[in-house]
Design an enzyme around this catalytic site. Structure first.
Site, PDB file in Angstrom:
ATOM      1  N   ASN A 124       0.761  -1.287   0.002  1.00  0.00           N
ATOM      2  CA  ASN A 124       0.125  -0.087  -0.071  1.00  0.00           C
ATOM      3  C   ASN A 124       0.930   1.371  -0.136  1.00  0.00           C
ATOM      4  OD1 ASN A 124      -2.439   1.622   0.557  1.00  0.00           O
ATOM      5  ND2 ASN A 124      -1.238   2.005   2.536  1.00  0.00           N
ATOM      6  N   SER A 177      -3.904   2.676  -8.620  1.00  0.00           N
ATOM      7  CA  SER A 177      -4.855   3.891  -8.808  1.00  0.00           C
ATOM      8  C   SER A 177      -5.370   3.891  -9.884  1.00  0.00           C
ATOM      9  CB  SER A 177      -3.527   5.090  -8.529  1.00  0.00           C
ATOM     10  OG  SER A 177      -4.290   6.070  -8.780  1.00  0.00           O
ATOM     11  N   TYR A 188       3.741   9.788 -10.647  1.00  0.00           N
ATOM     12  CA  TYR A 188       2.821   9.057  -9.987  1.00  0.00           C
ATOM     13  C   TYR A 188       2.086   8.069 -10.751  1.00  0.00           C
ATOM     14  CZ  TYR A 188      -0.847   7.732  -6.554  1.00  0.00           C
ATOM     15  OH  TYR A 188      -2.007   7.154  -5.859  1.00  0.00           O
ATOM     16  N   SER A 191       4.223   5.386 -12.224  1.00  0.00           N
ATOM     17  CA  SER A 191       4.352   4.137 -11.314  1.00  0.00           C
ATOM     18  C   SER A 191       3.157   3.206 -11.162  1.00  0.00           C
ATOM     19  CB  SER A 191       4.742   4.791  -9.975  1.00  0.00           C
ATOM     20  OG  SER A 191       3.769   5.397  -9.100  1.00  0.00           O
ATOM     21  N   LYS A 192       1.863   3.910 -10.962  1.00  0.00           N
ATOM     22  CA  LYS A 192       0.937   2.926 -11.031  1.00  0.00           C
ATOM     23  C   LYS A 192       0.353   2.277 -12.207  1.00  0.00           C
ATOM     24  CE  LYS A 192       0.162   4.340  -6.699  1.00  0.00           C
ATOM     25  NZ  LYS A 192       0.282   3.283  -5.628  1.00  0.00           N
TER      26      LYS A 192
END
Length: 285
Positions: A124, A177, A188, A191-192
């Site tokens: 997480n 996400s 971000y 990365s997701k």
């Protein structure tokens, strides 16, 4: 304007002003009885909600986080809500950006607390540093990717090898996400995207060992990352009209890591209120 139109306009105005409380059921029972769950980013909003839900469903939890003070506060809070077996909550100071020595740290924790087995890993931990393409530094890019993707990759490797060596048919759940399905222009988002691909790869490789790997992809939620405390769930840009609450994400996580979700393999389940998977107009390009 006729009288009926005026009444309709007035009622519509009232509906916008008067906010009805949102009832969110909490999944509790014995779905994770006698299991031990390791949760990274466990002192954050979603992480602590998953930790509490795991406990409420019979599990022991290892709560991992890099901020020792914040981690202690979260563990103390979880123990205060338990009101019985406080040994079911174990703190683990761990930085996902630093994979060197991670295996030794985890195995040392297992020995120190006499942990019989780790059944579930919930990846997480996540950060969001940097801006869009054209205004992002290499340091921010590395910080985000090292935590969200590299850390997830190597901790999954360590824990899955541990499960295979100890003949544990466990679970790995990656928290991605909704940003992972959007055209990626921030560290971000990149990365997701990677986490979703990694989820499929891990699932394909590990299912033969009885290790089930899946992902969940939250949309906008009332967490610290968005600067929200959960006191107001309303969000006009979401088709559902509100943010997700961490407990809703936790409910989904519990189902997926329980025996009820054993035939869901390599999937990423979206919990977004319609943001991203139905719309893309809540983000600027």
């Amino acid at each position: 304007m006729g009288i009926k139109s005026k009444i309709k306009k007035y009622l519509n105005k009232l509906r916008k002003v008067v906010k009805q409380p949102v009832y969110i059921p909490v999944l509790q029972g014995d779905l994770l009885k006698n299991k031990t769950v390791l949760i990274t980013g466990g002192s954050g909003g979603i992480g602590s909600a998953i930790a509490l839900s795991c406990i409420q469903n019979g599990a022991s939890v290892i709560v991992a986080g890099r901020n020792k003070k914040k981690l202690k506060s979260t563990v103390d809070q979880l123990k205060s809500e338990l009101k019985f077996d406080t040994q079911k909550v174990i703190p683990f100071v761990f930085d996902m950006q630093n994979v060197i020595g991670a295996k030794a740290k985890l195995y040392s924790l297992v020995e120190e607390y006499n942990i019989e087995r780790i059944d579930v890993l919930v990846n997480n931990a996540g950060v969001s540093a940097g801006s869009s393409v054209g205004d992002t530094s290499e340091a921010d890019f590395d910080k985000t990717l090292d935590t969200n993707l590299k850390g997830t990759y190597f901790l999954s490797q360590i824990v899955s090898n541990y499960m295979i060596e100890n003949h544990i048919e466990g679970n790995i759940l990656n928290v991605s996400s909704v940003s992972g399905i959007r055209p990626a222009i921030t560290p971000y988002m990149v990365s997701k995207w990677g986490v979703i691909g990694l989820t499929q790869g891990l699932a394909k490789k590990l299912i033969k060992h009885g290790i089930v790997v899946n992902g969940i992809a939250p949309g906008p939620a009332t967490t610290e990352m968005l600067g929200l405390d959960g006191s107001d769930l309303s969000y006009d840009k979401a088709p559902a009209g509100r943010y997700s609450a961490p407990v809703e994400i936790a409910n989904l996580a519990i189902f997926l890591i329980s025996d009820m979700g054993r035939m869901i393999v390599g999937d990423t389940v979206y919990i977004t209120g319609g943001c991203g998977n139905l719309t893309v107009d809540d983000i600027n390009y």
